[in-house]
Design a protein around this motif. Structure first.
Motif, mmCIF file in Angstrom:
data_model
loop_
_atom_site.group_PDB
_atom_site.id
_atom_site.type_symbol
_atom_site.label_atom_id
_atom_site.label_comp_id
_atom_site.label_asym_id
_atom_site.label_seq_id
_atom_site.Cartn_x
_atom_site.Cartn_y
_atom_site.Cartn_z
ATOM 1 N N GLY A 476 45.517 45.088 39.518
ATOM 2 C CA GLY A 476 46.758 45.376 40.228
ATOM 3 C C GLY A 476 47.579 44.118 40.456
ATOM 4 O O GLY A 476 48.798 44.108 40.265
ATOM 5 N N ALA A 477 46.906 43.027 40.851
ATOM 6 C CA ALA A 477 47.619 41.766 41.083
ATOM 7 C C ALA A 477 48.203 41.220 39.783
ATOM 8 O O ALA A 477 49.318 40.683 39.760
ATOM 9 C CB ALA A 477 46.668 40.746 41.700
ATOM 10 N N LEU A 478 47.456 41.345 38.681
ATOM 11 C CA LEU A 478 47.946 40.857 37.392
ATOM 12 C C LEU A 478 49.161 41.652 36.925
ATOM 13 O O LEU A 478 50.177 41.077 36.500
ATOM 14 C CB LEU A 478 46.837 40.940 36.348
ATOM 15 C CG LEU A 478 47.253 40.656 34.897
ATOM 16 C CD1 LEU A 478 47.780 39.232 34.754
ATOM 17 C CD2 LEU A 478 46.093 40.897 33.936
ATOM 18 N N ILE A 479 49.063 42.980 37.007
ATOM 19 C CA ILE A 479 50.162 43.823 36.539
ATOM 20 C C ILE A 479 51.422 43.566 37.371
ATOM 21 O O ILE A 479 52.539 43.487 36.836
ATOM 22 C CB ILE A 479 49.755 45.308 36.593
ATOM 23 C CG1 ILE A 479 48.614 45.569 35.588
ATOM 24 C CG2 ILE A 479 50.933 46.212 36.268
ATOM 25 C CD1 ILE A 479 47.928 46.894 35.790
ATOM 26 N N THR A 480 51.234 43.384 38.674
ATOM 27 C CA THR A 480 52.374 43.080 39.540
ATOM 28 C C THR A 480 52.996 41.741 39.157
ATOM 29 O O THR A 480 54.220 41.611 39.052
ATOM 30 C CB THR A 480 51.927 43.049 41.010
ATOM 31 O OG1 THR A 480 51.410 44.335 41.372
ATOM 32 C CG2 THR A 480 53.096 42.700 41.923
ATOM 33 N N ARG A 481 52.132 40.747 38.924
ATOM 34 C CA ARG A 481 52.652 39.420 38.572
ATOM 35 C C ARG A 481 53.374 39.431 37.237
ATOM 36 O O ARG A 481 54.387 38.739 37.055
ATOM 37 C CB ARG A 481 51.511 38.403 38.517
ATOM 38 C CG ARG A 481 52.016 36.970 38.361
ATOM 39 C CD ARG A 481 50.896 35.987 38.136
ATOM 40 N NE ARG A 481 50.382 36.030 36.762
ATOM 41 C CZ ARG A 481 49.546 35.126 36.255
ATOM 42 N NH1 ARG A 481 49.125 34.126 37.004
ATOM 43 N NH2 ARG A 481 49.117 35.239 35.016
ATOM 44 N N GLU A 482 52.861 40.195 36.298
ATOM 45 C CA GLU A 482 53.445 40.197 34.952
ATOM 46 C C GLU A 482 54.605 41.163 34.798
ATOM 47 O O GLU A 482 55.012 41.474 33.683
ATOM 48 C CB GLU A 482 52.354 40.542 33.928
ATOM 49 C CG GLU A 482 51.251 39.511 33.838
ATOM 50 C CD GLU A 482 51.784 38.134 33.480
ATOM 51 O OE1 GLU A 482 52.469 38.001 32.441
ATOM 52 O OE2 GLU A 482 51.548 37.193 34.263
ATOM 53 N N GLY A 569 46.663 30.003 38.514
ATOM 54 C CA GLY A 569 46.925 30.050 37.080
ATOM 55 C C GLY A 569 46.598 31.420 36.536
ATOM 56 O O GLY A 569 47.198 32.423 36.935
ATOM 57 N N ASP A 570 45.615 31.488 35.647
ATOM 58 C CA ASP A 570 45.176 32.771 35.107
ATOM 59 C C ASP A 570 43.828 33.201 35.668
ATOM 60 O O ASP A 570 43.186 34.108 35.141
ATOM 61 C CB ASP A 570 45.097 32.699 33.565
ATOM 62 C CG ASP A 570 46.470 32.721 32.918
ATOM 63 O OD1 ASP A 570 47.391 33.302 33.519
ATOM 64 O OD2 ASP A 570 46.623 32.158 31.816
ATOM 65 N N THR A 571 43.400 32.556 36.744
ATOM 66 C CA THR A 571 42.155 32.956 37.400
ATOM 67 C C THR A 571 42.497 33.682 38.692
ATOM 68 O O THR A 571 43.252 33.175 39.528
ATOM 69 C CB THR A 571 41.262 31.739 37.699
ATOM 70 O OG1 THR A 571 40.956 31.068 36.477
ATOM 71 C CG2 THR A 571 39.969 32.179 38.361
ATOM 72 N N PHE A 572 41.925 34.855 38.858
ATOM 73 C CA PHE A 572 42.196 35.714 40.006
ATOM 74 C C PHE A 572 40.953 35.737 40.891
ATOM 75 O O PHE A 572 39.922 36.300 40.514
ATOM 76 C CB PHE A 572 42.555 37.127 39.538
ATOM 77 C CG PHE A 572 43.891 37.222 38.839
ATOM 78 C CD1 PHE A 572 44.937 37.950 39.400
ATOM 79 C CD2 PHE A 572 44.117 36.578 37.626
ATOM 80 C CE1 PHE A 572 46.175 38.030 38.760
ATOM 81 C CE2 PHE A 572 45.344 36.648 36.984
ATOM 82 C CZ PHE A 572 46.383 37.372 37.554
ATOM 83 N N HIS A 573 41.065 35.098 42.053
ATOM 84 C CA HIS A 573 39.963 35.041 42.999
ATOM 85 C C HIS A 573 40.108 36.212 43.958
ATOM 86 O O HIS A 573 41.090 36.290 44.711
ATOM 87 C CB HIS A 573 39.972 33.722 43.757
ATOM 88 C CG HIS A 573 39.767 32.529 42.876
ATOM 89 N ND1 HIS A 573 38.518 32.009 42.602
ATOM 90 C CD2 HIS A 573 40.652 31.757 42.189
ATOM 91 C CE1 HIS A 573 38.635 30.970 41.803
ATOM 92 N NE2 HIS A 573 39.922 30.794 41.526
ATOM 93 N N VAL A 574 39.128 37.096 43.945
ATOM 94 C CA VAL A 574 39.201 38.330 44.724
ATOM 95 C C VAL A 574 38.195 38.275 45.862
ATOM 96 O O VAL A 574 37.005 38.009 45.645
ATOM 97 C CB VAL A 574 38.914 39.557 43.836
ATOM 98 C CG1 VAL A 574 39.079 40.839 44.648
ATOM 99 C CG2 VAL A 574 39.835 39.567 42.617
ATOM 100 N N PHE A 575 38.668 38.544 47.077
ATOM 101 C CA PHE A 575 37.811 38.592 48.262
ATOM 102 C C PHE A 575 37.875 40.005 48.822
ATOM 103 O O PHE A 575 38.919 40.440 49.323
ATOM 104 C CB PHE A 575 38.278 37.587 49.313
ATOM 105 C CG PHE A 575 38.301 36.164 48.815
ATOM 106 C CD1 PHE A 575 37.164 35.376 48.871
ATOM 107 C CD2 PHE A 575 39.462 35.619 48.274
ATOM 108 C CE1 PHE A 575 37.175 34.065 48.416
ATOM 109 C CE2 PHE A 575 39.490 34.309 47.809
ATOM 110 C CZ PHE A 575 38.341 33.528 47.880
ATOM 111 N N CYS A 576 36.784 40.730 48.704
ATOM 112 C CA CYS A 576 36.756 42.101 49.210
ATOM 113 C C CYS A 576 35.331 42.469 49.605
ATOM 114 O O CYS A 576 34.359 42.003 49.000
ATOM 115 C CB CYS A 576 37.312 43.091 48.192
ATOM 116 S SG CYS A 576 36.298 43.345 46.727
#
Length: 670
Positions: A476-482, A569-576
């Protein structure tokens, strides 16, 4: 009381002292090195003085520069914090000579307790129980070896002038003694400028219990109860708590009285900690006395409601102790977790790098619990987001302290607080701390100094993480960013995703950073319908952004999840769900896993200095044979042969500085 003091330290302890100064209306002066020009402790103080280069030897260990800074700023006293010059009798004497009050014990007390061997002899004369061992002046290697044989293995080698777990070696067999002694002496000389060692019988499954003592200049002395510091790695503390669990009242009183007797024996003044080693049967033996404030002092503050730094200042200014022994009491239970930039899976090697993202649980910074008002969560930290953990100093990020009405309540609070810690940049021990806190031995109080080693397999076992839910948040975060469409927005806002008379499908190539494995996800949208396909399973998918920074949510199948995503950058750190996962978007092409460390390539585990090269070019070596010794952050790291082979080339010599990942030797593997 003083009007102005200089804090001869850095990091969280400098910030901690400055907090009390601010509360009492005392002007504080910071000192800083080149590396700390923009450090948090500099901003926390009212004034600051530059004292030298980035290494401790060029700055925080320069007695003359600190004395000059104190005189130039008109500071009436110097608070040494802990580490660096805090237990240095030459520094205390220099302060005295310059007419500056040293906020610590007299020079004679530092000298008496600064040598572990001399302290043991003093305690022996005072009839304080001692562990069997050798504490003599004769440091002949053959004599030391004979003494170890007579004591009986296992034995513990300890740097006489040491502390913080440095210069310590456990020797299991007589055959290993010579090599362990040489290594111990090297590390002791490097860390403390003194290679003298003492030998003690190594007790199996002991607890490490210490007592906080305070004495004033008028003959008053009290103990502020005990702390358990048994959970350690590399002989350095990881978790501390007060009071020590399962301590019988008569044992608690006996230890406290013994600690006060030890302080009185050297005419002690100020804050000190008397450390004991305790057996399962409740017998305790004197180990050493630290003539300073301890890293773990916050747990004592939380259960007593006293500001120990204020006590230090008042005692140094000539005031009597604020309270007498019968006025002190324990309220509740406190636990402290040291959050370090380190890599637990790689032998707790320190980690360096910029704190790109740093979020601590909701708590009160340097909350002291004065007057009975205790914050349930306290944060003591000397760094901020954007700061860099360098190889020059201790890699501590923060101390997380919790208080509860009982130990069980404190344990639950600590577990919850650790789940809220978020760090992106260097590796940390946050996940490892969570495993210890929730482990059966720690939660049930089955404590001893070998807990981590004894339960190594369980503490380092793979655990199931919310991969599917975290992946949904990352997508979701990637699609929003792109340029994708957030939940509820119009699809016409995302022209790059528009298709005539058909749905849209996008291939997302990812790499699981922790597992070093690549995988593919298909994102599809047909009108308002969205799906994700992974491992052959297609599920409905929705996502949305939250109100707070980095906050987001998603629904994948029937699972609803909220969390935070920090994009580097292209690394998505997810905290859940209390876990941290990281996914690297491969951005058009899936990349192979990093193959930098090929067969026969031996690299530096972190930045440091080569202090010993144990083989020459052409040497034939066996698997596991030590090849080279590095020193980093005053700890020795031995590089061993990964397999049998022949040394083709030695790329560095003794004294060379090497970068993290630098190739040290070339080994032709058989």
């Amino acid at each position: 009381m003083f009007n102005k003091i200089l804090i001869a330290n850095r990091g969280e302890i400098a910030c901690r002292v400055a907090a009390t100064c601010k509360r009492l209306g005392i002007t504080s002066v910071a000192v800083y090195s080149d590396a700390d020009a923009n450090a948090k402790h500099v901003a926390a103080c009212d004034e600051a003085v530059h004292i030298g280069g980035s290494t401790a030897a060029e700055s925080y260990l320069r007695v003359e520069r600190i004395i000059e800074a104190a005189l130039a700023t008109g500071a009436q006293a110097v608070h040494p914090g802990y580490g660096f010059l805090s237990e240095n009798e030459d520094f205390a004497h220099a302060c005295e000579k310059a007419g500056i009050e040293f906020i610590g014990p007299p020079v004679e007390a530092i000298a008496a307790m600064g040598s572990k061997a001399a302290a043991k002899a003093l305690m022996h004369s005072a009839a304080v129980p001692l562990v069997p061992g050798y504490h003599g002046d004769d440091q002949n290697a053959d004599l030391l070896h004979r003494q170890a044989d007579e004591i009986g293995y296992p034995v513990l080698l300890k740097a006489s002038a040491g502390g913080g777990g440095k210069g310590m070696r456990v020797v299991e067999r007589t055959e290993d003694f010579a090599a362990a002694l040489a290594s111990c002496k090297r590390e002791a000389a490097s860390s403390f400028g003194n290679d003298r060692v003492l030998i003690e019988k190594y007790l199996t499954r002991p607890r490490h219990v210490e007592v906080q003592v305070f004495a004033d200049k008028h003959g008053g002395a009290v103990y502020l109860f005990d702390r358990d510091c048994s959970v350690q790695r590399r002989h350095q503390k990881v978790l501390e708590e007060a009071p020590a669990p399962a301590l019988q009242p008569h044992v608690r009183r006996a230890m406290g009285e013994a600690a006060v007797a030890a302080a009185r024996a050297v005419n002690y003044v100020g804050a000190g900690t008397v450390e004991f080693i305790m057996t399962a049967g409740g017998d305790f033996y004197f180990m050493e006395m630290n003539t300073r404030l301890q890293v773990e002092h916050p747990v004592t503050e939380m259960v007593t409601g006293q500001d120990l730094v204020e006590w230090q200042l008042r005692v140094a200014a000539g005031e009597p102790l604020p309270l007498e022994q019968d006025q002190l009491k324990i309220e509740g239970h406190a636990i402290e977790a040291r959050i370090y930039a380190e890599h637990p899976a790689r032998g707790f090697l320190p980690s360096t790098g910029t704190l790109k993202h740093l979020r601590m649980p909701e708590g009160v910074e340097f909350s002291l619990g004065i007057g009975g008002e205790r914050a349930p969560v306290r944060i003591d930290s000397g760094v901020r987001e954007g700061d860099t953990i360098t190889p020059f100093y201790d890699p501590m990020i923060a101390k997380l302290i919790v208080h509860g009405a009982s130990r069980d309540e404190a344990l639950k609070r600590m577990s919850h607080a650790l789940r809220d810690c978020e760090v992106v940049g260097p590796h940390t021990n946050v996940e490892f701390l969570q495993r210890i806190v929730t482990s059966v031995p720690f939660s049930t109080g089955d404590l001893d100094t070998g807990l981590i080693e004894r339960h190594h397999d369980a503490l380092f076992a793979p655990v199931a993480k919310p991969f599917r839910e975290a992946l949904a948040l990352a997508c979701g975060a990637l699609i929003t960013r792109e340029g994708g469409v957030a939940h509820g927005a119009s699809p016409w806002d995302a022209l790059s995703h528009w298709r005539l008379n058909s749905g849209y499908t996008q291939t997302l190539n990812w790499r699981d950073v922790e597992k070093e494995s690549a995988f593919t996800v298909l994102f599809s949208r047909d009108g308002e319908s969205r799906t994700l396909t992974h491992n052959g399973k297609t599920e409905p998918f929705k996502w949305w952004t939250g109100a707070g920074k980095h906050e987001c949510g998603a629904t994948i199948g029937d699972a609803h999840v909220t969390g935070r995503v920090f994009i580097d950058g292209d690394t998505f750190h997810v905290f859940c769900r209390g876990e941290a996962l990281a996914f690297e978007w491969q951005n058009l092409l899936a990349h192979a896993a990093d193959a930098e460390h090929g067969e026969g390539r031996l690299t530096a585990p972190m930045p440091g200095k080569v202090i010993a090269v144990l083989v020459e070019q052409g040497a034939v070596v066996e698997k596991g044979q030590p090849l080279l010794v590095m020193e980093a952050m005053k700890m020795e790291h031995t590089i061993g042969a990964p397999a049998a082979g022949k040394v083709a080339e030695v790329l560095y010599g003794v004294g060379d500085q090497v970068a993290d990942g630098a190739q040290l030797l070339v080994l032709d593997v058989e």
